[in-house]
Design a protein around this motif. Structure first.
Motif, PDB file in Angstrom:
ATOM      1  N   GLY A 111      23.997 -73.728 -13.274  1.00  0.00           N
ATOM      2  CA  GLY A 111      24.232 -72.913 -12.292  1.00  0.00           C
ATOM      3  C   GLY A 111      24.266 -71.265 -12.439  1.00  0.00           C
ATOM      4  O   GLY A 111      24.692 -71.310 -13.424  1.00  0.00           O
ATOM      5  N   ALA A 158      20.049 -64.432 -12.788  1.00  0.00           N
ATOM      6  CA  ALA A 158      20.296 -65.249 -12.000  1.00  0.00           C
ATOM      7  C   ALA A 158      19.037 -65.532 -11.324  1.00  0.00           C
ATOM      8  O   ALA A 158      18.520 -66.233 -10.654  1.00  0.00           O
ATOM      9  CB  ALA A 158      21.931 -65.428 -11.940  1.00  0.00           C
ATOM     10  N   TYR A 159      19.314 -64.420 -10.224  1.00  0.00           N
ATOM     11  CA  TYR A 159      18.454 -64.677  -9.015  1.00  0.00           C
ATOM     12  C   TYR A 159      17.404 -63.624  -9.360  1.00  0.00           C
ATOM     13  O   TYR A 159      16.238 -64.369  -9.286  1.00  0.00           O
ATOM     14  CB  TYR A 159      19.174 -64.039  -7.807  1.00  0.00           C
ATOM     15  CG  TYR A 159      17.900 -62.759  -7.270  1.00  0.00           C
ATOM     16  CD1 TYR A 159      17.270 -63.384  -5.776  1.00  0.00           C
ATOM     17  CD2 TYR A 159      17.970 -61.173  -6.750  1.00  0.00           C
ATOM     18  CE1 TYR A 159      15.724 -63.230  -5.479  1.00  0.00           C
ATOM     19  CE2 TYR A 159      16.893 -60.872  -5.971  1.00  0.00           C
ATOM     20  CZ  TYR A 159      16.156 -62.135  -5.398  1.00  0.00           C
ATOM     21  OH  TYR A 159      15.403 -60.776  -3.951  1.00  0.00           O
ATOM     22  N   ASP A 163      22.273 -60.786 -16.379  1.00  0.00           N
ATOM     23  CA  ASP A 163      22.464 -61.366 -15.424  1.00  0.00           C
ATOM     24  C   ASP A 163      21.461 -61.213 -14.492  1.00  0.00           C
ATOM     25  O   ASP A 163      20.925 -60.490 -13.753  1.00  0.00           O
ATOM     26  CB  ASP A 163      23.803 -60.907 -13.943  1.00  0.00           C
ATOM     27  CG  ASP A 163      23.615 -61.716 -13.191  1.00  0.00           C
ATOM     28  OD1 ASP A 163      23.126 -63.147 -13.016  1.00  0.00           O
ATOM     29  OD2 ASP A 163      24.041 -62.261 -11.952  1.00  0.00           O
ATOM     30  N   GLY A 174      19.087 -57.584 -10.541  1.00  0.00           N
ATOM     31  CA  GLY A 174      18.538 -58.379  -9.179  1.00  0.00           C
ATOM     32  C   GLY A 174      19.859 -58.827  -8.764  1.00  0.00           C
ATOM     33  O   GLY A 174      20.685 -59.655  -9.485  1.00  0.00           O
ATOM     34  N   TRP A 232      31.167 -63.754 -10.918  1.00  0.00           N
ATOM     35  CA  TRP A 232      31.369 -64.733 -11.618  1.00  0.00           C
ATOM     36  C   TRP A 232      32.395 -63.664 -13.294  1.00  0.00           C
ATOM     37  O   TRP A 232      33.252 -64.716 -14.253  1.00  0.00           O
ATOM     38  CB  TRP A 232      30.240 -65.098 -12.759  1.00  0.00           C
ATOM     39  CG  TRP A 232      29.256 -64.164 -13.540  1.00  0.00           C
ATOM     40  CD1 TRP A 232      28.231 -64.182 -12.909  1.00  0.00           C
ATOM     41  CD2 TRP A 232      28.794 -63.581 -14.738  1.00  0.00           C
ATOM     42  NE1 TRP A 232      27.629 -62.721 -13.415  1.00  0.00           N
ATOM     43  CE2 TRP A 232      27.966 -63.037 -15.137  1.00  0.00           C
ATOM     44  CE3 TRP A 232      29.908 -63.978 -15.471  1.00  0.00           C
ATOM     45  CZ2 TRP A 232      27.777 -61.777 -15.805  1.00  0.00           C
ATOM     46  CZ3 TRP A 232      30.042 -63.262 -17.129  1.00  0.00           C
ATOM     47  CH2 TRP A 232      28.543 -62.498 -17.129  1.00  0.00           C
ATOM     48  N   HIS A 253      28.281 -59.803 -10.151  1.00  0.00           N
ATOM     49  CA  HIS A 253      28.827 -60.778  -9.301  1.00  0.00           C
ATOM     50  C   HIS A 253      30.378 -61.392  -9.690  1.00  0.00           C
ATOM     51  O   HIS A 253      30.835 -60.916 -10.842  1.00  0.00           O
ATOM     52  CB  HIS A 253      27.176 -62.407  -9.524  1.00  0.00           C
ATOM     53  CG  HIS A 253      27.550 -64.098  -8.545  1.00  0.00           C
ATOM     54  ND1 HIS A 253      28.464 -64.155  -9.587  1.00  0.00           N
ATOM     55  CD2 HIS A 253      27.098 -64.054  -7.711  1.00  0.00           C
ATOM     56  CE1 HIS A 253      29.046 -65.067  -8.407  1.00  0.00           C
ATOM     57  NE2 HIS A 253      27.213 -64.748  -7.239  1.00  0.00           N
ATOM     58  N   ASN A 280      26.733 -69.241 -12.748  1.00  0.00           N
ATOM     59  CA  ASN A 280      27.812 -68.900 -12.797  1.00  0.00           C
ATOM     60  C   ASN A 280      28.169 -69.460 -14.207  1.00  0.00           C
ATOM     61  O   ASN A 280      28.623 -68.955 -15.568  1.00  0.00           O
ATOM     62  CB  ASN A 280      29.143 -69.387 -11.683  1.00  0.00           C
ATOM     63  CG  ASN A 280      29.537 -69.146 -10.949  1.00  0.00           C
ATOM     64  OD1 ASN A 280      29.064 -67.702 -10.382  1.00  0.00           O
ATOM     65  ND2 ASN A 280      30.947 -68.777 -10.833  1.00  0.00           N
ATOM     66  N   VAL A 297      23.797 -59.108  -6.711  1.00  0.00           N
ATOM     67  CA  VAL A 297      23.315 -60.175  -5.496  1.00  0.00           C
ATOM     68  C   VAL A 297      23.711 -59.754  -4.746  1.00  0.00           C
ATOM     69  O   VAL A 297      22.808 -60.425  -3.324  1.00  0.00           O
ATOM     70  CB  VAL A 297      24.317 -60.976  -6.213  1.00  0.00           C
ATOM     71  CG1 VAL A 297      26.569 -60.221  -5.661  1.00  0.00           C
ATOM     72  CG2 VAL A 297      24.633 -62.375  -5.241  1.00  0.00           C
TER      73      VAL A 297
END
Ligand SMILES: *Cc1c(COP(=O)(O)O)cnc(C)c1O
Length: 492
Positions: A147, A266-267, A264, A237, A184, A182, A149, A239
């Motif tokens: 994922g 991620a999203y 990052d 993006g 992480w 985030h 993280n 979080v």
């Protein structure tokens, strides 16, 4: 009958499997009519599971799967429901359920090529497609991880290792990111041993993006005091609000100080596939590593994260080792890709299959349509909240909108801290009430000390009608709550 207790004959498998597939198909057909969550307490669920201890004798697989389907289909929170907006958890493409079945049936170990010949090539192709998806050249490489993280950690560890090697050892490192990054990052500095003191959380401007001026002056001051910039981290993006940092400007700062540049995404990074958002994501190619989550905006089932790096050799330099008990070098002419050398995992599952199939089922154009629609709906939500007299629209970026309930006809701008505090408690209570009720599921964000309701649209099932119904429900529930939780002292 089979001769042992865990195998299944083809006939048994077929029978139990057909029943299960029928039930899943039925579930997918009526997900919209179901509650998002039943809000059951752990104790209620424990009663359903039964209190018996470890099973001593076995049972028939068909019977067990029936029971498991009853439990899981009827007592879960449904993040695939069109009224689920909580956190950044996507609706899952149904093809992923079938992909996971196929992957588990063959069960390749995608740690080493020799153990997973075709699965390794499918993962490799998936990685190249993901790079292309976000507009990067296919000279980039990487791997799938559990994922966001892990994807960020993998990029972070790689940067840390590469920069330490270049510096010939540990320096007094500093790491720079926006204060909206985030959590992480806190685990990353813990793991690397640089510690929280090495983190410089930079403030953001009114647009939610990292303040480049503050970043530059902080770095200059740190350098004067004998610190070295290890890494610059950008958000594509963030979080809580979905803001995308000025990725090009961060790349320039990182280059100036020879720092590793990690993004990052991620999203948000998949939105870089949209022709209309090229300006927003400009500069992503200047990164050294990028994290993105297929299990977010690519609608893959959990779990699927991805780390991409500009120079894939950096991954191997960081994570590879050749113990005497591995014979994975290959004996042909070709150099095999062994994914255990690319990251932290050793034995690895075949998570690439569901991502690979989803990318082909929808195609780039299918994804563009779905992602653009999620953004359109999020913007519509902001407009609706803005025009509702009982709501204050607060932020809107990508597909995340935040807003809060404020009783109609009251004035709160410049209101005193006590009133803000009351509003915060009111909106928190409203959120919990909505979640408990189970028809819509929102999360929250604390934006400039305002407790806001936060809606993330990462869902291919959500429609415009759903958005309108959701806003109407929030207003209605807010007005009802006002009767038992009056707000004192608001100027009319
Ligand atoms: C979701 C998210 C993460 C964490 O990803 P997981 O898949 O939950 O581990 C990290 N960064 C951002 C920006 C995210 O949105």
């Amino acid at each position: 009958m089979t001769t042992n207790k865990i195998d299944m004959t083809p006939a048994e498998f077929r029978q139990a499997g057909y029943v299960l597939v029928d039930r899943i198909a039925d579930f997918l057909g009526r997900i919209r009519q179901m509650p998002v969550t039943r809000g059951e307490q752990p104790s209620q669920l424990r009663v359903l599971l039964g209190q018996e201890g470890l099973p001593i004798e076995g049972k028939s697989p068909g019977e067990l799967l029936e029971h498991a389907a009853d439990l899981v289909l009827e007592h879960s929170l449904l993040n695939g429901h069109p009224q689920f907006y909580g956190y950044i958890t996507a609706s899952a493409a149904p093809i992923g359920a079938l992909a996971d079945l196929l992957a588990a049936a063959v069960n390749p170990n995608v740690g080493a090529q020799v153990l997973s010949p075709v699965a390794t090539e499918i993962e490799r192709q998936t990685i190249l497609w993901l790079a292309q998806f976000i507009g990067l050249p296919t000279t980039w490489g990487g791997l799938l991880v559990s994922g966001g993280n892990m994807a960020n950690l993998t990029g972070f560890l790689t940067g840390w290792q590469v920069k330490n090697n270049q510096a010939g050892g540990n320096k007094k490192w500093k790491i720079y990111c926006s204060h909206r990054t985030h959590i992480w990052i806190e685990k990353a500095v813990l793991l690397c041993g640089t510690g929280k003191a090495s983190l410089q959380m930079i403030s953001t401007g009114n647009d939610g993006r990292i303040d480049i001026g503050v970043l530059e002056s902080t770095i200059r001051e740190d350098v004067e005091n004998g610190f070295a910039p290890l890494m610059i981290i950008g958000s594509a993006g963030d979080v809580s609000t979905g803001a995308v940092d000025d990725l090009a400007a961060l790349g320039t700062v990182a280059a100036t100080y020879s720092a590793w540049y990690h993004i990052d995404g991620a999203y948000g990074m998949p939105a870089a596939c949209l022709p209309g958002l090229q300006n927003m994501f400009r500069g992503r190619e200047s990164a050294d590593s990028i994290a993105l989550d297929p299990h977010k905006w690519l609608y893959s089932a959990l779990e699927a994260g991805c780390t991409l790096v500009k120079d894939p050799r950096h991954l191997v330099q960081t994570f590879s080792s050749h113990p005497s008990y591995f014979n994975f070098e290959g004996n042909g002419e070709e150099q095999p890709v062994n994914y255990y050398e690319y990251g932290l995992q050793n034995s690895r599952g075949f998570r690439a299959l569901k991502v690979w199939l989803g990318l082909q089922q929808a195609g780039l154009n299918g994804y563009r349509t779905m992602i653009a629609e999620n953004i359109r709906l999020s913007r519509l939500m902001f407009q609706l909240a803005d025009s509702e007299s009982a709501l204050e629209a607060v932020t809107q970026n990508l597909s995340i909108t935040t807003f809060r309930f404020i009783p109609a006809g009251t004035e709160v701008s410049g209101a005193d801290p006590q009133i803000q505090e009351q509003l915060n408690r009111f909106n928190e209570k409203l959120l919990n009430q909505l979640q408990q009720e189970g028809n819509i599921f929102l999360s929250h964000g604390l934006i400039d000390d305002k407790y806001c309701l936060r809606a993330c649209v990462v869902n291919f099932r959500t429609t415009e009608e759903d958005i309108r119904a959701m806003i109407a429900t929030v207003v209605m529930q807010g007005n009802l709550l006002l009767k038992t939780f009056p707000l004192e002292g608001l100027a009319k």
